[in-house]
Design a protein around this motif. Structure first.
Motif, PDB file in Angstrom:
ATOM      1  N   GLN A  37       6.444 -11.195   8.441  1.00 58.54           N
ATOM      2  CA  GLN A  37       7.035 -11.044   7.119  1.00 58.54           C
ATOM      3  C   GLN A  37       6.143 -10.164   6.227  1.00 58.54           C
ATOM      4  OE1 GLN A  37       7.504 -14.707   4.992  1.00 58.54           O
ATOM      5  NE2 GLN A  37       8.804 -13.805   3.430  1.00 58.54           N
ATOM      6  N   ALA A  38       4.841 -10.375   6.283  1.00 54.90           N
ATOM      7  CA  ALA A  38       3.922  -9.573   5.478  1.00 54.90           C
ATOM      8  C   ALA A  38       3.951  -8.109   5.912  1.00 54.90           C
ATOM      9  CB  ALA A  38       2.511 -10.132   5.587  1.00 54.90           C
ATOM     10  N   ASP A  44       8.163  -2.081   3.711  1.00 52.99           N
ATOM     11  CA  ASP A  44       9.203  -1.876   2.692  1.00 52.99           C
ATOM     12  C   ASP A  44       8.615  -1.292   1.409  1.00 52.99           C
ATOM     13  OD1 ASP A  44      11.072  -2.864   4.450  1.00 52.99           O
ATOM     14  OD2 ASP A  44      11.131  -4.874   3.548  1.00 52.99           O
ATOM     15  N   THR A  45       7.447  -1.789   1.019  1.00 48.18           N
ATOM     16  CA  THR A  45       6.800  -1.281  -0.196  1.00 48.18           C
ATOM     17  C   THR A  45       6.431   0.188  -0.047  1.00 48.18           C
ATOM     18  OG1 THR A  45       5.907  -3.473  -0.679  1.00 48.18           O
ATOM     19  CG2 THR A  45       4.853  -1.617  -1.768  1.00 48.18           C
ATOM     20  N   ALA A  48       9.646   2.267  -0.066  1.00 51.85           N
ATOM     21  CA  ALA A  48      10.219   2.392  -1.410  1.00 51.85           C
ATOM     22  C   ALA A  48       9.419   3.392  -2.241  1.00 51.85           C
ATOM     23  CB  ALA A  48      10.245   1.030  -2.092  1.00 51.85           C
ATOM     24  N   GLY A  49       8.105   3.365  -2.122  1.00 52.45           N
ATOM     25  CA  GLY A  49       7.276   4.335  -2.843  1.00 52.45           C
ATOM     26  C   GLY A  49       7.548   5.757  -2.396  1.00 52.45           C
ATOM     27  N   GLU A  50       7.730   5.933  -1.107  1.00 53.93           N
ATOM     28  CA  GLU A  50       8.016   7.269  -0.587  1.00 53.93           C
ATOM     29  C   GLU A  50       9.374   7.768  -1.066  1.00 53.93           C
ATOM     30  OE1 GLU A  50       8.668   9.147   3.815  1.00 53.93           O
ATOM     31  OE2 GLU A  50       7.028   7.711   3.562  1.00 53.93           O
ATOM     32  N   MET A  51      10.359   6.892  -1.047  1.00 48.74           N
ATOM     33  CA  MET A  51      11.703   7.288  -1.506  1.00 48.74           C
ATOM     34  C   MET A  51      11.702   7.621  -2.996  1.00 48.74           C
ATOM     35  SD  MET A  51      13.453   7.463   1.039  1.00 48.74           S
ATOM     36  CE  MET A  51      14.753   6.874   2.028  1.00 48.74           C
ATOM     37  N   THR A  52      10.962   6.842  -3.782  1.00 45.35           N
ATOM     38  CA  THR A  52      10.883   7.106  -5.214  1.00 45.35           C
ATOM     39  C   THR A  52      10.165   8.427  -5.469  1.00 45.35           C
ATOM     40  OG1 THR A  52      10.807   4.730  -5.631  1.00 45.35           O
ATOM     41  CG2 THR A  52      10.165   6.152  -7.434  1.00 45.35           C
ATOM     42  N   ALA A  53       9.124   8.710  -4.695  1.00 45.36           N
ATOM     43  CA  ALA A  53       8.409   9.982  -4.844  1.00 45.36           C
ATOM     44  C   ALA A  53       9.326  11.157  -4.496  1.00 45.36           C
ATOM     45  CB  ALA A  53       7.171   9.994  -3.962  1.00 45.36           C
ATOM     46  N   ALA A  69       6.165   2.640  -8.533  1.00 42.87           N
ATOM     47  CA  ALA A  69       6.233   2.669  -7.070  1.00 42.87           C
ATOM     48  C   ALA A  69       4.888   3.055  -6.457  1.00 42.87           C
ATOM     49  CB  ALA A  69       7.326   3.634  -6.614  1.00 42.87           C
ATOM     50  N   LEU A  70       4.221   4.015  -7.049  1.00 43.86           N
ATOM     51  CA  LEU A  70       2.915   4.421  -6.536  1.00 43.86           C
ATOM     52  C   LEU A  70       1.866   3.330  -6.741  1.00 43.86           C
ATOM     53  CD1 LEU A  70       2.773   8.189  -7.569  1.00 43.86           C
ATOM     54  CD2 LEU A  70       3.227   7.203  -5.321  1.00 43.86           C
ATOM     55  N   ALA A  71       1.941   2.616  -7.856  1.00 43.32           N
ATOM     56  CA  ALA A  71       1.004   1.513  -8.091  1.00 43.32           C
ATOM     57  C   ALA A  71       1.236   0.393  -7.079  1.00 43.32           C
ATOM     58  CB  ALA A  71       1.150   0.990  -9.516  1.00 43.32           C
ATOM     59  N   ALA A  72       2.495   0.100  -6.787  1.00 41.36           N
ATOM     60  CA  ALA A  72       2.811  -0.936  -5.791  1.00 41.36           C
ATOM     61  C   ALA A  72       2.333  -0.504  -4.398  1.00 41.36           C
ATOM     62  CB  ALA A  72       4.305  -1.219  -5.778  1.00 41.36           C
ATOM     63  N   SER A  73       2.520   0.767  -4.070  1.00 41.34           N
ATOM     64  CA  SER A  73       2.052   1.276  -2.771  1.00 41.34           C
ATOM     65  C   SER A  73       0.536   1.228  -2.685  1.00 41.34           C
ATOM     66  CB  SER A  73       2.522   2.717  -2.569  1.00 41.34           C
ATOM     67  OG  SER A  73       3.923   2.773  -2.503  1.00 41.34           O
ATOM     68  N   GLU A  74      -0.141   1.607  -3.768  1.00 41.03           N
ATOM     69  CA  GLU A  74      -1.598   1.567  -3.784  1.00 41.03           C
ATOM     70  C   GLU A  74      -2.111   0.146  -3.607  1.00 41.03           C
ATOM     71  OE1 GLU A  74      -5.349   2.969  -6.578  1.00 41.03           O
ATOM     72  OE2 GLU A  74      -3.333   2.890  -7.440  1.00 41.03           O
ATOM     73  N   LEU A  75      -1.489  -0.807  -4.279  1.00 44.55           N
ATOM     74  CA  LEU A  75      -1.888  -2.206  -4.149  1.00 44.55           C
ATOM     75  C   LEU A  75      -1.666  -2.708  -2.725  1.00 44.55           C
ATOM     76  CD1 LEU A  75      -2.895  -4.784  -5.527  1.00 44.55           C
ATOM     77  CD2 LEU A  75      -0.518  -5.303  -6.063  1.00 44.55           C
ATOM     78  N   ALA A  76      -0.549  -2.319  -2.112  1.00 46.14           N
ATOM     79  CA  ALA A  76      -0.262  -2.741  -0.742  1.00 46.14           C
ATOM     80  C   ALA A  76      -1.286  -2.175   0.236  1.00 46.14           C
ATOM     81  CB  ALA A  76       1.154  -2.313  -0.343  1.00 46.14           C
ATOM     82  N   VAL A  77      -1.640  -0.910   0.070  1.00 44.89           N
ATOM     83  CA  VAL A  77      -2.620  -0.283   0.966  1.00 44.89           C
ATOM     84  C   VAL A  77      -3.996  -0.912   0.765  1.00 44.89           C
ATOM     85  CG1 VAL A  77      -3.833   1.869   1.478  1.00 44.89           C
ATOM     86  CG2 VAL A  77      -1.361   1.870   1.235  1.00 44.89           C
ATOM     87  N   GLU A  78      -4.390  -1.150  -0.486  1.00 48.38           N
ATOM     88  CA  GLU A  78      -5.687  -1.779  -0.754  1.00 48.38           C
ATOM     89  C   GLU A  78      -5.740  -3.187  -0.156  1.00 48.38           C
ATOM     90  OE1 GLU A  78      -6.345  -1.639  -4.963  1.00 48.38           O
ATOM     91  OE2 GLU A  78      -6.817   0.491  -4.948  1.00 48.38           O
TER      92      GLU A  78
END
Length: 99
Positions: A37-38, A44-45, A48-53, A69-78
């Motif tokens: 699930q994680a 998905d995060t 979604a960031g890529e699609m928004t970009a 979207a970029l902040a959410a992607s950055e948080l997910a990668v971190e």
């Protein structure tokens, strides 16, 4: 077959189910499902960031949505990097244990 062999076979048959994972450990609340699930949420995060970009580049998304979207992607990668670092650290700690 003597009595000791029969007794050992019966004892093994009784003990074998105890070594198998319980359904709750593999079920929806278990670790494998949680990791799946994680991982799905992470993918998905990022998607979604890529699609928004892409939408922002073509003028289909406002800058505020792009920043979110970029902040959410950055948080997910971190979070993924931190988790990876913890796993590597635990592995190294196991390697340092005396045998």
């Amino acid at each position: 077959m003597d009595i000791r062999t029969s007794f050992a076979a019966q004892t093994y048959a009784k003990a074998r189910p105890a070594t198998q994972p319980s359904p709750s450990a593999v079920g929806p609340a278990g670790a494998p499902a949680g990791f799946a699930q994680a991982l799905g949420s992470f993918a998905d995060t990022l998607n979604a960031g890529e699609m928004t970009a892409k939408a922002a580049m073509t003028g289909g998304a406002d800058p505020h949505a792009l920043v979110e979207a970029l902040a959410a992607s950055e948080l997910a990668v971190e979070t993924a990097v931190t988790l990876r670092d913890k796993v590597v650290e635990a592995y190294q700690e196991i390697l340092r244990m005396p045998v």
